[in-house]
Scaffold this motif. Sequence first.
Motif: not given
Length: 181
Positions: A19-26, A139-151
């Motif tokens: 998540r944007k705040d760095g959490t990964i409990d999901w 299997p979750i859609l977070l909607g926002s967060g820290i992305p794995l890939f970029g341009e």
Amino acid sequence: LPTRCSVFIACSIDGYIARKDGTIDWLTAPGAAENEDYGYHEFMRSVDAVVIGRGSYQFVQSLGSWPYGERRVFVLSSKYPRQGQPLPHSATGISSSPPELSDLMKELGLVRAYIDGGRTIQSFLECGLIDDLTITRVPILLGSGIPLFGEMKDELPLRHVETRSFPNGLVQSRYERTSRT
Ligand SMILES: NC(=O)c1ccc[n+]([C@@H]2O[C@H](COP(=O)([O-])OP(=O)(O)OC[C@H]3O[C@@H](n4cnc5c(N)ncnc54)[C@H](OP(=O)(O)O)[C@@H]3O)[C@@H](O)[C@H]2O)c1
């Protein structure tokens, strides 16, 4: 031989690693079997080096235990010197471009490096230095967060090696680059 650079990471269906705040409990989806590690330890046994960015290093420090054992660990940050600086657990803090670090790892005779952290993975991809990726979709859609890939400037065709799915809905795919550019 160049050090083989590998990604082993879990992300949401929409491609976020935290998540944007760095959490990964999901990441720990409900219903996970207790003894299932999704191939993590087997992968870790195959690497003798780890490259992480400052973001992931801060997260690892917050765990209270060091997950990399005796492996050579390089922490990338612009705040470290170019020649490297010793950190706890015999890690090295270094300000380095992916090609420079790749050359250094080769000189040190390192065989396979685990490249981790969103920005770090992206910068190695951008430089054409990732040889294989194991991506586990949660299997979750977070909607926002820290992305794995970029341009990326260049497209990177990959060969699909294997996909396996787990009873709790995690789907893990392994890809290899078709050749080194
Ligand atoms: N889902 C998963 O499996 C998984 C795995 C790993 C991490 N994570 C999470 O992802 C988050 C960290 O991701 P992140 O995107 O912040 O990335 P990161 O790559 O861990 O850290 C980014 C930082 O690395 C430094 N850096 C130095 N040289 C770099 C280079 N050549 N390329 C890229 N970065 C360089 C920069 O630090 P300076 O700004 O100091 O220059 C940059 O701000 C954490 O919250 C962690 O928990 C999740």
